[in-house]
Scaffold this motif. Structure first.
Motif, PDB file in Angstrom:
ATOM      1  N   GLU A 106       0.824  -1.205   0.000  1.00 48.14           N
ATOM      2  CA  GLU A 106       0.000   0.000   0.000  1.00 48.14           C
ATOM      3  C   GLU A 106       0.852   1.246   0.000  1.00 48.14           C
ATOM      4  N   CYS A 107       0.265   2.325  -0.516  1.00 45.66           N
ATOM      5  CA  CYS A 107       0.970   3.604  -0.504  1.00 45.66           C
ATOM      6  C   CYS A 107       1.008   4.133   0.928  1.00 45.66           C
ATOM      7  N   PRO A 108       2.205   4.562   1.403  1.00 37.91           N
ATOM      8  CA  PRO A 108       2.265   5.093   2.766  1.00 37.91           C
ATOM      9  C   PRO A 108       1.549   6.445   2.922  1.00 37.91           C
ATOM     10  N   HIS A 109       1.195   7.112   1.780  1.00 38.52           N
ATOM     11  CA  HIS A 109       0.580   8.451   1.876  1.00 38.52           C
ATOM     12  C   HIS A 109      -0.879   8.495   1.453  1.00 38.52           C
ATOM     13  N   CYS A 110      -1.359   7.444   0.784  1.00 39.27           N
ATOM     14  CA  CYS A 110      -2.716   7.468   0.257  1.00 39.27           C
ATOM     15  C   CYS A 110      -3.429   6.187   0.671  1.00 39.27           C
ATOM     16  N   ASP A 111      -4.762   6.243   0.724  1.00 37.72           N
ATOM     17  CA  ASP A 111      -5.509   5.030   1.001  1.00 37.72           C
ATOM     18  C   ASP A 111      -5.693   4.250  -0.287  1.00 37.72           C
TER      19      ASP A 111
ATOM     20  N   ARG B  28       4.176   1.580  -7.844  1.00 34.34           N
ATOM     21  CA  ARG B  28       3.935   3.014  -7.916  1.00 34.34           C
ATOM     22  C   ARG B  28       2.533   3.344  -7.431  1.00 34.34           C
ATOM     23  N   CYS B  29       2.431   4.528  -6.802  1.00 29.45           N
ATOM     24  CA  CYS B  29       1.115   5.025  -6.432  1.00 29.45           C
ATOM     25  C   CYS B  29       0.612   5.878  -7.594  1.00 29.45           C
ATOM     26  N   HIS B  30      -0.619   5.627  -8.038  1.00 28.42           N
ATOM     27  CA  HIS B  30      -1.149   6.405  -9.154  1.00 28.42           C
ATOM     28  C   HIS B  30      -1.819   7.689  -8.697  1.00 28.42           C
ATOM     29  N   HIS B  31      -1.697   7.999  -7.416  1.00 28.55           N
ATOM     30  CA  HIS B  31      -2.325   9.218  -6.903  1.00 28.55           C
ATOM     31  C   HIS B  31      -1.330  10.193  -6.313  1.00 28.55           C
ATOM     32  N   CYS B  32      -0.103   9.740  -6.083  1.00 24.85           N
ATOM     33  CA  CYS B  32       0.956  10.664  -5.680  1.00 24.85           C
ATOM     34  C   CYS B  32       2.244  10.154  -6.335  1.00 24.85           C
ATOM     35  N   ASP B  33       3.355  10.764  -6.019  1.00 23.45           N
ATOM     36  CA  ASP B  33       4.584  10.403  -6.729  1.00 23.45           C
ATOM     37  C   ASP B  33       5.298   9.193  -6.140  1.00 23.45           C
ATOM     38  N   TYR B  34       4.737   8.629  -5.087  1.00 27.20           N
ATOM     39  CA  TYR B  34       5.469   7.589  -4.367  1.00 27.20           C
ATOM     40  C   TYR B  34       5.794   6.384  -5.238  1.00 27.20           C
ATOM     41  N   GLN B  35       7.019   5.882  -5.120  1.00 26.48           N
ATOM     42  CA  GLN B  35       7.337   4.597  -5.738  1.00 26.48           C
ATOM     43  C   GLN B  35       8.421   3.873  -4.959  1.00 26.48           C
TER      44      GLN B  35
HETATM   45 ZN    ZN Z   1       0.211   7.703  -2.884  1.00 26.93          ZN
END
Ligand code: ZN
Ligand code: ADP
Length: 723
Positions: free
Chosen positions: A439-444, A457-464
Motif C-alpha cells: 500500500e501507498c504510505p501516503h494514500c488510502d 507506484r502510487c497512481h495518486h501521488c509520486d510515491y514509488q
Molecule cells: Zn500515494
C-alpha cells in the motif's frame, strides 16, 4: 475627474481592486493593465469603469496600459463573469484562464518576429477606405511576394500592426501556419463522400439559421457524425465568420483534423495542450483579431476570445474531459451552450452515447434532437457477446475463447483491439502466505505493480518503491502480482502472437511526439495487428480493418459508489465496441465479465444506448439525482480527518436545511491522498438559482473565516464524481 477602474488580478481571491486611470485616458472593460500591487506590480484586467470606490481609500494610479484595445472582448468577458459566479471561482483567475500564458505574464500581445502572413488568393483593395494608402501598399507587397512574409520583414519596411490587423479583419490577409501543422488543402481532383440518405435527412434537420438553438445529434458510432459536421459547416458558415469545434482529445485523432483540413485548408486552426507558449499566443491573436478560422480545440478552447463566432460544434459531448478537474472547475460543454445563447448562434452537441443531462434537455424541449441510427456506407453495427469468465482460467486476463477469437481474426488478415478497463483493476503485489498487499504510505490505495521495471507506484501521488519478493509483514517468500494491467496483457499477446505487431495506446504513447503517428501508420496499413489500451482506445478512432474488440473485464463500473459510474461504464463500453466493424467487414465485440447476468450488461449486449439511458434516467429521477436536481460538492482537505470533518460540520450548520438536501460530511472514497485527509459534503437542490445563491454566500463566509492554512476547501458545481 480622472476615471476610476475596477481591476481583476490573477489571484485566488474573491476580490477586485480599484485604481485611477492614467491621465487623459479612458479605459474599457477587458483591457490589460499593469498596476501597483503590494511592493510590486501585477498584470490586471479592467472589469468595470467609472466605479465609486469605497470611501476613505486613497486610490493608486494604473501604472500603464498594455494595449489600447480590450484583450477580452465583451462577449468573452460576459461568459467568464457568468462562469465565475456559476462555478464559484474567483473572477480574476477565471479571466486569466482566457489569456495565453505570455499575456498572463504581462508580455506584449504582438506576433513573434517569425510569424508570417500571406494575401488570400482573390484579395482585392476595393473594400478598403480611400485613405488607407499604407494598407493598399502592404496588400500589394504581400500579393507580389511568392512566400509568406515574416512580421519582422514587414516591420522593417515601416508597416505597423494596426495596418496589418486592418487587412486581417477584412479577410484579405491570413497568417501562415507554422511548418509543423502545415495544412494539406484538397486538390482539385479529390472527391468527398456524398452523404447517405440517412445522413442527408439528419443534415437537413440541423439548424440552418443564425439564431440560438441547441441541437443534440445522437449518431451511433460510425454513423458519420464527422461527415455531418463538415457538411454543416460547408453549408452554413459564412466566409468571414468563425466556428468553434470542441473535441475531447486531438493528439489521439490526427485523422479527424486531417479530414477538416482537406475540406477547409488554412481556415483550420488547432488548440490543445501540446502547443507551446508561442503557438498559443499566435493562435489566440488570430482568434482575437477576428480571422475567420474554424478552430478545433480541446476544453479550454471554449474560453478563446472569438469576435465573429457563428456556430459551435461539441463532438462526443458526453466525454468527461470537458470538465476541468481542478481550480476553475468548468464544463466546456456547458459553457459552450451558454456562449451560443449569449452570441445568439446555433450549437450542435454530438455523441453516440449522449450524457443523461443532454438527453433530459432534449426530452424537456430545451434541446432539439436529431437521430442518425445507421452506420455509414456498408458498415453495420457490431455484434456484442458477453462471456462469463467465472472459474475460467485466464492468461494475462484473457480467456481461451477470447484468445481463439483473436487468432481467427488475425488469420483472416484483420485487426484486433483489446480494451482494458483499468478502473479498479490495477495489478497489485500480494503475499500469497498472509494476503498482505503493498500500500501507498501516503494514500488510502494499493500500489500498482509495474512489471517492466519491477516497481510499485502510487497512481495518486509520486510515491514509488522497488517490488519485493519477501513479504514485509510475514517475511514469507510468496509475493506475486495479481490483477490485471496493460503490460501483462500486452506481454501475453506478444508471446502468443509473435508474428503480428502488438501496439499499445496509452497516455505515454499519445504524448510522446510522433509516437501516435507511428502507431496510426501501422494500423492504417490495414495489416493484421493487435491494439491494446485503456480508456484512450475508446476515443473516436476510425480504424476500418478492426473487426474484433475484446473487453478484458467489464465489471469496473457495476458496483461503484459513484452515482455516475453506471452511465460512464455504459458509454465507455459502447464507445469501445463502436471501434469494431467500421469498414466493409462486420465487427464483433467480446465482453469478458464475472457478472454476465447483471441487467446493465445484458442491456448493453443489445447495444441500444437510448433504451439504457432511459432506464438510467428513470433511476436518477426516482432517487432524486442530477439531472433532476442541481448538485454541488464542498470538499475539504486537512492534515487530519477530524479537522476536515469538523470544518465541514460547521459549514453544514450554516446552510439552510429547508431548501437544500445535504449528505455528509463523509470521508471521501479515497480518504487519504498524498498524506492529506479528504472529506466532502454533497449539496442538492431542486433549483439551480437557489443553490447558486447559497453557494455564493457560503464561499463569501468561508473566505472571511480565519482557517488554519493547512486546511484547503473547494467547491465543485455539477461534479462528475462524488467520491
Ligand atoms: Zn500515494
Ligand atoms: P462517427 O464520427 O459518427 O463515429 P465518422 O464520421 O468517423 O463516424 O465516419 C465513420 C466512417 O464512415 C469514416 O471512415 C467515414 O469516412 C465513413 N463515412 C462517413 N460518411 C460516409 C459517406 N457518406 N460515404 C462513405 N463513407 C462515409
Amino acid at each position: 475627474m480622472p476615471q476610476t477602474v475596477r481591476v481583476a488580478l490573477n489571484r485566488p481571491i474573491r476580490r477586485l481592486f480599484d485604481y485611477i486611470a492614467p491621465d487623459q485616458m479612458a479605459l474599457v472593460p477587458g483591457q490589460r493593465v499593469q498596476v501597483p500591487f503590494g511592493q510590486r506590480h501585477a498584470t490586471g484586467l479592467v472589469v468595470e469603469t467609472d466605479v465609486t470606490p469605497p470611501p476613505g481609500i486613497d486610490l493608486k494610479p494604473v501604472s500603464k496600459t498594455l494595449e489600447s484595445w480590450p484583450a477580452l472582448p465583451t462577449e468573452t468577458l460576459n461568459l467568464l463573469t457568468w462562469a465565475s459566479g456559476y462555478y464559484q471561482h474567483p473572477l480574476g483567475e477565471c479571466l486569466f484562464m482566457a489569456l495565453p500564458p505570455a499575456l498572463r505574464k504581462g508580455r506584449p500581445a504582438e506576433p513573434a518576429e517569425e510569424d508570417s502572413w500571406w494575401a488570400v488568393a482573390d484579395a482585392s483593395t476595393e473594400g478598403l477606405p480611400g485613405n488607407a494608402r499604407r494598407q493598399r501598399q502592404l496588400l500589394s507587397l504581400l500579393q507580389e511576394h511568392p512566400r509568406p512574409m515574416a512580421w519582422s520583414q514587414l516591420r522593417h519596411r515601416g508597416y505597423t500592426l494596426p495596418q496589418l490587423k486592418g487587412l486581417i479583419e477584412k479577410g484579405l490577409v491570413r497568417q501562415a501556419e507554422p511548418p509543423e501543422s502545415a495544412s494539406t488543402p484538397a486538390t482539385a481532383t479529390e472527391t468527398f463522400p456524398t452523404l447517405t440518405d440517412a445522413q442527408r435527412i439528419a443534415a437537413d434537420a440541423l439548424p440552418d439559421g443564425k439564431d440560438f438553438s441547441a441541437t443534440l445529434l445522437y449518431g451511433i458510432t460510425g454513423s458519420g457524425k464527422t461527415e455531418l459536421y463538415l457538411d454543416y459547416l460547408k453549408r452554413t458558415l459564412d466566409d468571414s465568420a468563425q466556428a468553434l469545434v470542441l473535441v475531447p482529445e486531438i493528439n489521439l485523432t490526427p485523422q479527424t483534423v486531417a479530414r477538416f483540413h482537406r475540406y477547409f485548408g488554412d481556415r483550420i486552426v488547432v488548440w490543445h495542450s501540446a502547443l507551446n507558449d508561442r503557438q498559443r499566443l499566435q493562435t489566440w491573436l488570430r482568434v482575437r483579431e477576428g480571422e475567420p478560422v474554424i478552430l478545433i480545440g480541446t476544453r479550454s478552447a471554449v474560453l478563446l476570445p472569438f469576435t465573429r463566432l457563428q456556430t459551435i460544434v461539441v463532438d462526443e459531448e458526453h466525454d468527461s474531459s470537458y470538465k476541468q478537474g481542478e481550480g476553475f472547475r468548468y464544463s466546456a460543454r456547458d459553457l459552450a451552450v451558454f456562449r451560443a445563447r449569449e452570441n445568439q448562434c446555433p450549437i450542435i452537441l454530438g455523441s453516440a452515447t449522449p450524457s443523461l443531462e443532454s438527453l433530459q434537455n432534449a426530452a424537456t424541449g430545451k434541446y432539439r434532437q436529431v437521430d442518425l441510427t445507421e452506420r455509414a456506407g456498408t458498415a453495420s453495427p457490431p455484434r456484442l457477446r458477453l462471456l462469463d469468465i467465472r472459474s475460467r482460467p485466464l492468461n494475462g486476463g484473457l480467456s481461451r475463447p477470447a484468445m481463439d477469437d483473436i487468432r481467427t481474426t488475425l488469420a483472416a488478415g484483420e485487426q484486433v483491439l483489446v480494451y482494458i478497463n483499468r478502473r479498479g483493476f490495477a495489478p497489485v503485489l500480494m503475499c500469497f502466505d498472509c494476503g498482505h498487499i503493498a500500500e501507498c504510505p501516503h494514500c488510502d490505495t494499493h500500489l500498482t505493480y509495474h512489471r517492466r521495471d519491477r516497481a510499485l507506484r502510487c497512481h495518486h501521488c509520486d510515491y514509488q518503491q522497488p517490488a519485493f519478493s519477501q513479504c514485509p509483514k510475514c517475511a514469507g517468500e510468496a509475493c506475486q502480482p495479481v490483477g490485471q494491467g496493460t503490460e501483462q496483457t500486452e506481454d501475453v499477446l506478444a508471446t502468443s502472437f509473435p508474428d503480428v505487431p502488438v501496439l499499445r495506446i496509452d497516455r505515454d504513447s499519445t504524448q510522446r511526439k510522433g509516437s501516435i503517428q507511428a502507431i496510426l501508420k501501422q494500423v492504417n496499413s490495414g495489416e493484421p495487428c493487435i491494439l491494446v489500451g485503456t480508456q484512450m482506445v475508446a476515443k473516436g478512432h476510425d480504424f476500418p480493418n478492426v473487426t474484433l474488440v475484446v473487453v478484458v473485464n467489464a465489471d469496473g463500473g457495476l458496483f461503484s459508489v459513484d452515482f455516475r459510474a453506471p452511465e460512464q461504464m455504459v458509454q465507455t463500453l459502447l464507445q469501445v465496441s463502436g471501434r469494431a466493424g467500421r469498414g466493409e467487414k462486420p465487427g464483433r465485440v467480446l465482453i469478458q465479465t464475472c457478472h454476465s447476468d447483471h441487467p446493465l450488461l445484458t442491456t448493453i449486449a443489445q447495444g441500444d444506448y437510448l433504451a439504457m439511458a432511459r432506464q438510467l434516467l428513470a433511476e436518477r429521477e426516482q432517487i432524486n439525482l442530477p439531472p433532476f436536481r442541481a448538485m454541488a460538492v464542498l470538499r475539504a482537505e486537512a492534515p487530519s480527518m477530524e479537522a476536515a470533518l469538523t470544518f465541514l460540520d460547521q459549514a453544514r450548520n450554516d446552510l439552510p436545511s429547508d431548501t437544500l438536501d445535504i449528505w455528509g460530511p463523509l470521508p471521501a472514497t479515497m480518504a487519504r491522498k498524498a498524506g492529506r485527509h479528504r472529506a466532502q459534503l454533497v449539496l442538492q437542490s431542486s433549483g439551480r438559482g437557489g443553490l447558486n445563491r447559497t453557494l455564493a454566500r457560503l464561499c463569501a463566509r468561508l473566505d472571511q473565516q480565519r482557517l488554519p492554512t493547512s486546511l484547503r476547501w473547494m467547491v465543485d458545481v455539477d461534479p462528475l464524481e462524488t467520491g
